[in-house]
Write an enzyme that holds these catalytic residues in place. Structure first.
Site, mmCIF file in Angstrom:
data_model
loop_
_atom_site.group_PDB
_atom_site.id
_atom_site.type_symbol
_atom_site.label_atom_id
_atom_site.label_comp_id
_atom_site.label_asym_id
_atom_site.label_seq_id
_atom_site.Cartn_x
_atom_site.Cartn_y
_atom_site.Cartn_z
ATOM 1 N N GLU A 88 29.149 31.687 43.216
ATOM 2 C CA GLU A 88 28.758 32.962 42.851
ATOM 3 C C GLU A 88 28.567 33.307 41.583
ATOM 4 O O GLU A 88 29.302 32.837 40.708
ATOM 5 C CB GLU A 88 30.256 33.763 43.489
ATOM 6 C CG GLU A 88 29.990 35.181 43.116
ATOM 7 C CD GLU A 88 31.110 36.077 43.787
ATOM 8 O OE1 GLU A 88 32.053 35.591 44.413
ATOM 9 O OE2 GLU A 88 31.167 37.268 43.158
ATOM 10 N N GLU A 131 39.758 35.374 46.111
ATOM 11 C CA GLU A 131 39.477 35.191 45.054
ATOM 12 C C GLU A 131 40.825 34.552 44.481
ATOM 13 O O GLU A 131 41.780 35.325 44.566
ATOM 14 C CB GLU A 131 38.993 36.230 44.165
ATOM 15 C CG GLU A 131 37.613 36.696 44.397
ATOM 16 C CD GLU A 131 37.203 37.922 43.816
ATOM 17 O OE1 GLU A 131 37.853 38.210 42.760
ATOM 18 O OE2 GLU A 131 36.216 38.403 44.140
ATOM 19 N N ARG A 150 45.953 37.803 42.121
ATOM 20 C CA ARG A 150 45.984 37.341 40.783
ATOM 21 C C ARG A 150 47.567 36.832 40.838
ATOM 22 O O ARG A 150 48.631 37.262 41.288
ATOM 23 C CB ARG A 150 46.113 38.743 39.805
ATOM 24 C CG ARG A 150 44.507 39.274 39.834
ATOM 25 C CD ARG A 150 44.268 40.433 38.919
ATOM 26 N NE ARG A 150 44.344 39.638 37.433
ATOM 27 C CZ ARG A 150 43.382 39.658 36.743
ATOM 28 N NH1 ARG A 150 41.991 40.099 37.363
ATOM 29 N NH2 ARG A 150 43.083 39.270 35.770
ATOM 30 N N ARG A 195 49.193 42.254 40.605
ATOM 31 C CA ARG A 195 48.907 43.780 40.145
ATOM 32 C C ARG A 195 48.536 44.467 41.175
ATOM 33 O O ARG A 195 48.749 45.639 41.390
ATOM 34 C CB ARG A 195 48.287 43.764 38.860
ATOM 35 C CG ARG A 195 46.722 43.465 38.935
ATOM 36 C CD ARG A 195 46.182 43.949 37.565
ATOM 37 N NE ARG A 195 46.462 42.890 36.704
ATOM 38 C CZ ARG A 195 45.202 42.538 35.605
ATOM 39 N NH1 ARG A 195 44.142 43.340 35.690
ATOM 40 N NH2 ARG A 195 45.533 41.780 34.755
ATOM 41 N N HIS A 241 41.406 39.579 45.581
ATOM 42 C CA HIS A 241 41.800 38.619 44.507
ATOM 43 C C HIS A 241 43.324 38.499 44.242
ATOM 44 O O HIS A 241 44.035 39.487 44.060
ATOM 45 C CB HIS A 241 40.975 39.004 43.020
ATOM 46 C CG HIS A 241 41.324 38.232 41.886
ATOM 47 N ND1 HIS A 241 40.624 38.404 40.833
ATOM 48 C CD2 HIS A 241 42.083 37.120 41.768
ATOM 49 C CE1 HIS A 241 41.116 37.456 39.850
ATOM 50 N NE2 HIS A 241 42.023 36.495 40.424
ATOM 51 N N THR A 255 37.920 40.489 35.959
ATOM 52 C CA THR A 255 37.585 39.141 35.504
ATOM 53 C C THR A 255 36.525 39.057 34.665
ATOM 54 O O THR A 255 35.192 39.912 35.020
ATOM 55 C CB THR A 255 37.023 38.180 37.074
ATOM 56 O OG1 THR A 255 38.047 38.494 38.061
ATOM 57 C CG2 THR A 255 37.010 36.982 36.463
ATOM 58 N N HIS A 295 30.032 41.109 40.561
ATOM 59 C CA HIS A 295 30.956 41.773 39.515
ATOM 60 C C HIS A 295 30.028 42.856 38.718
ATOM 61 O O HIS A 295 28.890 42.661 38.167
ATOM 62 C CB HIS A 295 31.069 40.736 38.480
ATOM 63 C CG HIS A 295 32.363 41.127 37.924
ATOM 64 N ND1 HIS A 295 32.407 42.224 36.919
ATOM 65 C CD2 HIS A 295 33.747 40.834 38.064
ATOM 66 C CE1 HIS A 295 33.645 42.297 36.525
ATOM 67 N NE2 HIS A 295 34.462 41.530 37.065
ATOM 68 N N HIS A 307 41.255 47.297 44.959
ATOM 69 C CA HIS A 307 41.334 48.651 44.216
ATOM 70 C C HIS A 307 42.285 49.700 45.337
ATOM 71 O O HIS A 307 42.826 50.554 44.992
ATOM 72 C CB HIS A 307 40.404 49.170 43.118
ATOM 73 C CG HIS A 307 40.265 48.252 42.156
ATOM 74 N ND1 HIS A 307 41.218 48.016 41.372
ATOM 75 C CD2 HIS A 307 39.146 47.448 41.990
ATOM 76 C CE1 HIS A 307 40.701 47.058 40.659
ATOM 77 N NE2 HIS A 307 39.456 46.848 40.838
ATOM 78 N N ASN A 336 35.055 44.072 48.137
ATOM 79 C CA ASN A 336 36.406 43.466 47.500
ATOM 80 C C ASN A 336 37.093 44.954 47.744
ATOM 81 O O ASN A 336 36.741 46.003 47.013
ATOM 82 C CB ASN A 336 36.084 43.168 46.149
ATOM 83 C CG ASN A 336 37.263 42.823 45.262
ATOM 84 O OD1 ASN A 336 38.165 43.436 45.283
ATOM 85 N ND2 ASN A 336 37.267 41.842 44.544
HETATM 86 N N1 PXP Z 1 33.310 38.849 42.624
HETATM 87 C C1 PXP Z 1 34.303 38.186 41.821
HETATM 88 C C2 PXP Z 1 34.391 36.952 41.726
HETATM 89 C C3 PXP Z 1 35.149 39.184 41.107
HETATM 90 O O1 PXP Z 1 36.291 38.627 40.610
HETATM 91 C C4 PXP Z 1 35.093 40.610 41.262
HETATM 92 C C5 PXP Z 1 36.108 41.425 40.542
HETATM 93 O O2 PXP Z 1 37.293 41.091 41.370
HETATM 94 C C6 PXP Z 1 34.109 40.930 42.186
HETATM 95 C C7 PXP Z 1 33.032 39.995 42.641
HETATM 96 C C8 PXP Z 1 33.714 42.362 42.319
HETATM 97 O O3 PXP Z 1 33.518 43.185 41.237
HETATM 98 P P1 PXP Z 1 33.571 44.694 41.229
HETATM 99 O O4 PXP Z 1 34.942 45.184 41.553
HETATM 100 O O5 PXP Z 1 32.992 45.044 39.746
HETATM 101 O O6 PXP Z 1 32.377 45.026 42.226
#
Ligand code: PXP
Length: 235
Positions: A150, A70, A45, A49, A43, A101, A189, A10, A7
């Site tokens: 997931e 996402e 959003r 952001r 994601h 999330t 997550h 960031h 992901n």
């Molecule tokens: N899976 C989903 C569905 C998420 O919303 C996120 C965070 O955006 C992640 C995985 C990844 O989470 P993390 O950034 O804490 O590794």
């Protein structure tokens, strides 16, 4: 052995701090792929952001592995998804004020809304996954709408060491239950370099989606080289 989805939200958070183009998101995705990841996750959003709508179109063109978008069940974001056609959409709950999330989608409470979103996305040829808590009743409800879920690993990841095993057992049970129902099971997550191995060892998980810890780690693995390169230039 599960696949790894990275992901990259960031890197976009960092870019948005200056509203510029650096760090450039397409290069980040290509770098993750060349390092061996199996999919790129972003994601979009509603408040955009970090990831922007235009990023999704560009990523769909650039990503060679799989683009997993996402998204909330919002009408506007569903329209973007239907235009961008990511390989996969993962429906997540979204609250405006949350930092990330916070929990899984309540498929039981929002059955009609989720069903409508799933049907529109599937109609556009997009594979759909639902991000849910590792609870049997949510898994069962999800299995009536999709073939892929997931599992939210946040409770495990945030638990104290003393109670971590309890939440690991919860995940193991959820994976087995979902597999028995014929679902493809992903998870993610809050997973990081300290807590990922026990989850990666659960048999039956297809893919782990990890973001924040990888981006954090990259500061430490890359910062030294970045400083050296600048030092060479200034001297
Ligand atoms: N899976 C989903 C569905 C998420 O919303 C996120 C965070 O955006 C992640 C995985 C990844 O989470 P993390 O950034 O804490 O590794």
């Amino acid at each position: 052995m599960p696949k790894l989805g990275v992901n990259i939200d960031h890197t976009a958070s960092l870019r948005q701090l200056r509203n510029g183009i650096e760090p450039e998101i397409i290069s980040c995705a290509i770098l993750c792929e060349s390092a061996g990841c199996d999919s790129i996750v972003v994601h979009l959003r509603e408040d955009q952001r970090h990831i922007q709508e235009k990023d999704v179109y560009l990523l769909k063109k650039a990503v060679k592995t799989k683009l997993n978008l996402e998204m909330a069940t919002s009408k506007k974001i569903i329209e973007v998804a239907c235009l961008a056609k990511p390989h996969q959409a993962t429906l997540v709950p979204e609250k405006r004020q949350e930092v990330t999330t916070e929990g899984g989608l309540d498929v039981l409470k929002n059955a009609q809304k989720v069903a409508d979103a799933v049907s529109r996305l599937k109609g556009a040829g997009i594979e759909v996954s639902l991000f849910i808590d590792p609870q049997r009743k949510q898994i069962e409800a999800a299995s009536k709408l999709v073939g892929m879920i997931e599992l939210h690993t946040g409770r495990y990841a945030n638990a104290s060491l003393a109670s971590r095993n309890k939440y690991l057992d919860e995940l193991v049970d959820a994976v087995h239950y979902a597999k028995d129902l014929g679902l493809i099971v992903n998870a993610g997550h809050g997973l990081d370099y300290d807590n990922v191995v026990p989850v990666a060892t659960i048999e039956g998980i297809e893919e782990l989606n990890i973001g924040y810890s990888i981006i954090c780690q990259s500061v430490f693995t890359g910062l030294g080289r970045a400083v050296k390169k600048m030092k060479e230039l200034v001297s």
